[in-house]
Design a protein around this motif. Structure first.
Motif, short mmCIF file in Angstrom:
data_model
loop_
_atom_site.label_atom_id
_atom_site.label_comp_id
_atom_site.label_asym_id
_atom_site.label_seq_id
_atom_site.Cartn_x
_atom_site.Cartn_y
_atom_site.Cartn_z
N GLU A 143 0.85 -1.19 0.00
CA GLU A 143 0.00 0.00 0.00
C GLU A 143 0.88 1.24 0.00
OE1 GLU A 143 -2.44 2.77 -0.34
OE2 GLU A 143 -3.32 0.75 -0.33
N PRO A 186 -5.25 3.33 3.18
CA PRO A 186 -5.31 2.31 2.14
C PRO A 186 -6.52 2.47 1.23
CG PRO A 186 -5.97 1.39 4.26
CD PRO A 186 -5.45 2.78 4.53
N ASN A 230 -6.54 -2.65 -1.91
CA ASN A 230 -5.61 -3.24 -0.96
C ASN A 230 -6.29 -3.62 0.36
OD1 ASN A 230 -3.47 -3.37 -2.66
ND2 ASN A 230 -2.50 -1.49 -1.95
N LYS A 231 -7.39 -2.97 0.69
CA LYS A 231 -8.16 -3.44 1.84
C LYS A 231 -8.66 -4.86 1.58
CE LYS A 231 -9.84 0.99 3.66
NZ LYS A 231 -11.04 1.84 3.87
N ALA A 263 -5.51 -7.34 1.47
CA ALA A 263 -4.92 -7.62 2.79
C ALA A 263 -5.71 -8.66 3.57
CB ALA A 263 -4.82 -6.32 3.58
N THR A 281 3.58 -1.57 3.89
CA THR A 281 3.05 -0.22 3.75
C THR A 281 4.19 0.79 3.62
OG1 THR A 281 3.01 0.22 6.14
CG2 THR A 281 1.04 -0.81 5.17
N LEU A 293 -3.84 -1.57 8.05
CA LEU A 293 -4.08 -2.82 7.35
C LEU A 293 -3.60 -3.97 8.22
CD1 LEU A 293 -2.91 -2.09 3.66
CD2 LEU A 293 -5.25 -2.48 4.44
#
Length: 363
Positions: free
Chosen positions: A122, A127, A131-132, A135, A143, A150
């Motif tokens: 990310e 985020p 990417n949420k 993850a 990150t 995250l």
């Protein structure tokens, strides 16, 4: 080792992807890297120019508000997932790495369907939707900033090009000034709105051109490929470029930068020790302001709201900063070291470890 890197649409996704690809091949020259992107994004030009194979999937915007586009998203996503599955089945990667954006969601879904390890990087402090989702499918999450929310996140920083992370501005300065037609006896303000440019920044700085020239401040203004700018010629140079491939030369020529605060820009500008005036993009979730916050808090930059950036503000505030060598030196020293510059190799090691772990488990 075969690695599929998914990302694109903007420099914020494409630049760290390319930096990670370089690091992977430095750490293990036998690594085969394939990139996944779209035909429309910046990656369509930059990935082939870097000598890497590019596979494409349909572009799937993820709308933030209800509307017709939101209703069309499921069918678009199914088509993109099918295209990503075809690439995965043909390329047969050992690991899939996503950098967020339009391309990463179908890549994550295809990797999960084939039970491949996933690595998520990310770039922003807050985020994005892609990417949420990614993850939630992996424990390998990196990150750019320490407080990004995250699960399983490890802060590596943002991978940037070695050309920038190893830049010696002083040794390159004479060549840089000459390449842009700038004088060596005047301070230089570098202005950039990112890979696409920024109309607000372009108008504000060009509108203050007489005040900048009057103070003896020369300008290197990267307006973006879709923007045009006309400024009066004079003794003090005001150089306009639509795009600059050699940003190392632009940074070497500069004494300070006025720019957006995308994660790539913040990392590069602070990393090379340049004082900056950050003007966060006023849309989105406010992530650009948060990206710049660590550097600003350390004293390496100023934060100006987009609405506040006017020709009057530039005329009143920028000449005094650019002609104060002591203050510029203090700000540059404060910016240096706030954000790590070795994220490319850190992320590459995470990718290789994830792939090797999966290979070991399979054997």
């Amino acid at each position: 080792m075969r690695v599929l890197l998914a990302g694109g649409g903007s420099a914020g996704h494409t630049s760290p992807l390319l930096a990670t690809a370089d690091a992977l091949r430095r750490l293990d020259p036998a690594t085969e890297v394939t990139c996944l992107g779209t035909r429309e994004g910046l990656e369509a030009r930059l990935v082939p120019e870097a000598g890497l194979p590019l596979e494409v999937v349909p572009r799937v915007p993820l709308p933030r508000r209800p509307g017709p586009d939101l209703l069309r998203t499921p069918s678009r996503l199914r088509a993109a997932r099918a295209a990503a599955l075809e690439v995965v089945d043909r390329v047969r990667p050992d690991v899939v790495v996503g950098f967020g954006g339009y391309v990463s969601v179908p890549a994550y879904l295809a990797a999960r369907a084939r039970r491949l390890p996933i690595v998520v990087h990310e770039g922003n402090a807050i985020p994005g939707i892609a990417n949420k989702l990614g993850a939630r499918m992996t424990t390998h999450v990196a990150t750019s900033f320490p407080d990004t929310a995250l699960p399983h996140a490890v802060c590596t920083g943002l991978p940037i090009r070695r050309l920038i992370s190893t830049l010696d501005r002083a040794s390159l300065r004479a060549e840089a000034l000459a390449s842009f037609g700038l004088r060596d006896d005047l301070p230089t303000l570098l202005v950039t709105g990112g890979s696409q440019g920024a109309a607000r920044i372009n108008a504000a700085v060009s509108g203050a051109a007489p005040a900048l020239a009057g103070a003896g401040v020369q300008v290197l203004h990267v307006v973006g490929p879709k923007h045009e700018l006309s400024v009066p010629s004079g003794v003090v140079p005001y150089v306009v470029r639509t795009y600059v491939d050699r940003m190392d030369l632009a940074y070497a020529a500069a004494d300070a930068v006025l720019c957006r605060s995308g994660s790539n820009t913040v990392t590069e500008v602070s990393g090379v020790g340049l004082p900056a005036i950050y003007v966060p993009l006023p849309i989105g979730n406010g992530e650009q302001a948060l990206n710049a916050r660590p550097v600003v808090d350390a004293g390496g930059g100023l934060l100006v709201a987009d609405a506040a950036l006017t020709p009057e503000w530039v005329a009143a505030s920028v000449p005094g900063l650019l002609t104060d060598a002591g203050r510029l030196a203090e700000m540059g020293a404060a910016a240096t070291g706030v954000i790590p510059l070795d994220a490319d190799e850190k992320l590459a090691r995470i990718v290789l470890d994830a792939a090797r772990g999966a290979t070991g488990a399979a054997s």
